[in-house]
Design a protein around this motif. Sequence first.
Motif, PDB file in Angstrom:
ATOM      1  N   ALA A   1       2.880  25.744  18.392  1.00 50.27           N
ATOM      2  CA  ALA A   1       3.185  24.324  18.542  1.00 50.27           C
ATOM      3  C   ALA A   1       2.283  23.460  17.659  1.00 50.27           C
ATOM      4  O   ALA A   1       2.756  22.546  16.976  1.00 50.27           O
TER       5      ALA A   1
ATOM      6  N   LEU B   1      11.132  15.140  11.209  1.00 47.69           N
ATOM      7  CA  LEU B   1      10.678  16.468  11.606  1.00 47.69           C
ATOM      8  C   LEU B   1      11.759  17.505  11.318  1.00 47.69           C
ATOM      9  O   LEU B   1      12.870  17.169  10.881  1.00 47.69           O
TER      10      LEU B   1
ATOM     11  N   LEU C   1       3.981  18.718  10.134  1.00 47.39           N
ATOM     12  CA  LEU C   1       4.720  17.458  10.012  1.00 47.39           C
ATOM     13  C   LEU C   1       3.796  16.272   9.760  1.00 47.39           C
ATOM     14  O   LEU C   1       4.245  15.126   9.753  1.00 47.39           O
TER      15      LEU C   1
ATOM     16  N   ILE D   1       1.361  15.135  21.638  1.00 46.38           N
ATOM     17  CA  ILE D   1       1.864  15.281  20.253  1.00 46.38           C
ATOM     18  C   ILE D   1       1.895  13.906  19.626  1.00 46.38           C
ATOM     19  O   ILE D   1       2.557  12.980  20.141  1.00 46.38           O
TER      20      ILE D   1
ATOM     21  N   PHE E   1      10.828  22.157  15.650  1.00 40.09           N
ATOM     22  CA  PHE E   1      10.149  21.294  16.621  1.00 40.09           C
ATOM     23  C   PHE E   1      10.658  21.557  18.038  1.00 40.09           C
ATOM     24  O   PHE E   1       9.898  21.463  19.001  1.00 40.09           O
ATOM     25  N   LYS E   2      11.960  21.861  18.176  1.00 37.21           N
ATOM     26  CA  LYS E   2      12.488  22.204  19.493  1.00 37.21           C
ATOM     27  C   LYS E   2      11.735  23.396  20.075  1.00 37.21           C
ATOM     28  O   LYS E   2      11.387  23.416  21.260  1.00 37.21           O
TER      29      LYS E   2
ATOM     30  N   VAL F   1       3.242  23.789  13.977  1.00 35.99           N
ATOM     31  CA  VAL F   1       4.447  23.027  13.647  1.00 35.99           C
ATOM     32  C   VAL F   1       4.137  21.541  13.537  1.00 35.99           C
ATOM     33  O   VAL F   1       4.542  20.870  12.584  1.00 35.99           O
ATOM     34  N   VAL F   2       3.412  20.987  14.507  1.00 35.99           N
ATOM     35  CA  VAL F   2       3.123  19.549  14.513  1.00 35.99           C
ATOM     36  C   VAL F   2       2.252  19.160  13.332  1.00 35.99           C
ATOM     37  O   VAL F   2       2.489  18.139  12.671  1.00 35.99           O
TER      38      VAL F   2
ATOM     39  N   ALA G   1       8.686  24.404  19.351  1.00 32.01           N
ATOM     40  CA  ALA G   1       7.319  24.028  19.697  1.00 32.01           C
ATOM     41  C   ALA G   1       7.286  23.241  21.004  1.00 32.01           C
ATOM     42  O   ALA G   1       6.458  23.508  21.891  1.00 32.01           O
ATOM     43  N   LEU G   2       8.185  22.271  21.146  1.00 28.68           N
ATOM     44  CA  LEU G   2       8.217  21.476  22.366  1.00 28.68           C
ATOM     45  C   LEU G   2       8.633  22.329  23.567  1.00 28.68           C
ATOM     46  O   LEU G   2       8.105  22.163  24.675  1.00 28.68           O
TER      47      LEU G   2
ATOM     48  N   GLN H   1       6.849  27.542   9.778  1.00 28.22           N
ATOM     49  CA  GLN H   1       7.850  26.482   9.788  1.00 28.22           C
ATOM     50  C   GLN H   1       9.133  26.894   9.091  1.00 28.22           C
ATOM     51  O   GLN H   1      10.087  26.133   9.033  1.00 28.22           O
TER      52      GLN H   1
ATOM     53  N   LEU I   1       2.954  12.049  16.111  1.00 27.64           N
ATOM     54  CA  LEU I   1       3.666  12.206  14.850  1.00 27.64           C
ATOM     55  C   LEU I   1       3.565  10.923  14.044  1.00 27.64           C
ATOM     56  O   LEU I   1       3.610   9.822  14.603  1.00 27.64           O
TER      57      LEU I   1
END
Length: 412
Positions: free
Chosen positions: A383, A304, A390, A408, A309-310, A386-387, A312-313, A264, A410
């Motif tokens: 991904a 986030l 968060l 996902i 996050f960009k 990262v999630v 990962a998405l 991260q 959150l």
Amino acid sequence: MQVAVTWAFFNAQWQEVNTRLSEGLAGDIAWVVETYQSDPSPPALTKLTNEAERSLGLSVKLYEGRTLPTGNRASLISPGDRALKAALSDRLDQPFWFDSTRYPADLDIRVQVTAGVLRVIAPRDRAMTTKSNIFILWMTGATVLLTGVAILFIRNQVRSIERLADAADAFGRGGDVPQFKPHGAREVRKAAQAFIAMKERIQRHIDQRTALLASVSHDLRTPLTRLKLEAALAEPSKRVDAIKRDLSEMEHMIDEYLAFARGQGGEAVEETSLRELIEVVADGAERGGASLSLEIEPDLIAKLRPNVFKRALSNLIMNAAAHGEEVVVAARARSGGGVEITVDDDGPGIPPDRYEEAFKPFNRLDEARNQNEKGVGLGLAIARDVVRGLGGDLTLDRSPLGGLRAIIRLPG
């Protein structure tokens, strides 16, 4: 519990004391009645009245020709009334009536005799104890006071533990709580100090790893750049084209390895508009050749790291686009709080029993999904990392389109 036990104990003792006192008073009244009936003459009555007043503290008066009252006045001290009634019934053969509510400090007791009604006014404390209730009130008041002090003390300690838990949760999500200081009892402060020391050690480790990876990235890219330059300057041929493809794949693999190891990074957590972020990622994916549609609820906000996050998405969207022709990205608020983002495709999908296996680093599931030549099996692993960093989670499921759905979730 203390009040209940105290009440049960003193109720039993109170009844016992009242019974003994009532029996004593009933015996005195029985003596007065028997003495009067043995000689009902006026001189004897006068002598009896004086003797009862002087020796027993009883006020005795004869109401000639009267009868006993028919009504009874309810008393709040029913155990005392019951004890007095039982004692008088046991010691007197004549009809009687009494009232314990008319006078605050006295009892009005009347006995039916031949000439009328013999009325006896007796001090209340001759038949009933009057101090037990006060003790119970004091005990109840002390219990309430001490309970309040205990609640305030415990709430203060719990608040310290909650602050420690919030700080640990914020650090686990990559945030920081610079104003956090140890509070509360000695044990809680000790735990908080241990947490601060652990946080500093972990932060040092992260900083050292980031510096090391930056150095490794620079060291690996320098010879790779020289090789790419030499390949570009070489005479065109099939071998040179193969070398260029290998160098390109090597560069992509190094990028993915470093992204996975970097995790991260040092980006701060901030409130971000999901619509804007997803639209930016979707625009980049479309420029890369993906075809997708968006279904995003308005005004969705999540805490986030935007850039991480960009990535990962983007991994999820490009993975879906690589294995399917139709990709749908949806974002909605969850009923229990937080947000949910789904990425659906119409590709071949993954067997349900291999969903967790797909998140293992360097696992490409070649037999389930078409192999991405540039991939090294780190997209889903990055991904999810990262999630989860968060405070959320990334899971897989069957897509309504027939392929794979990445979900996902959150926190709010």
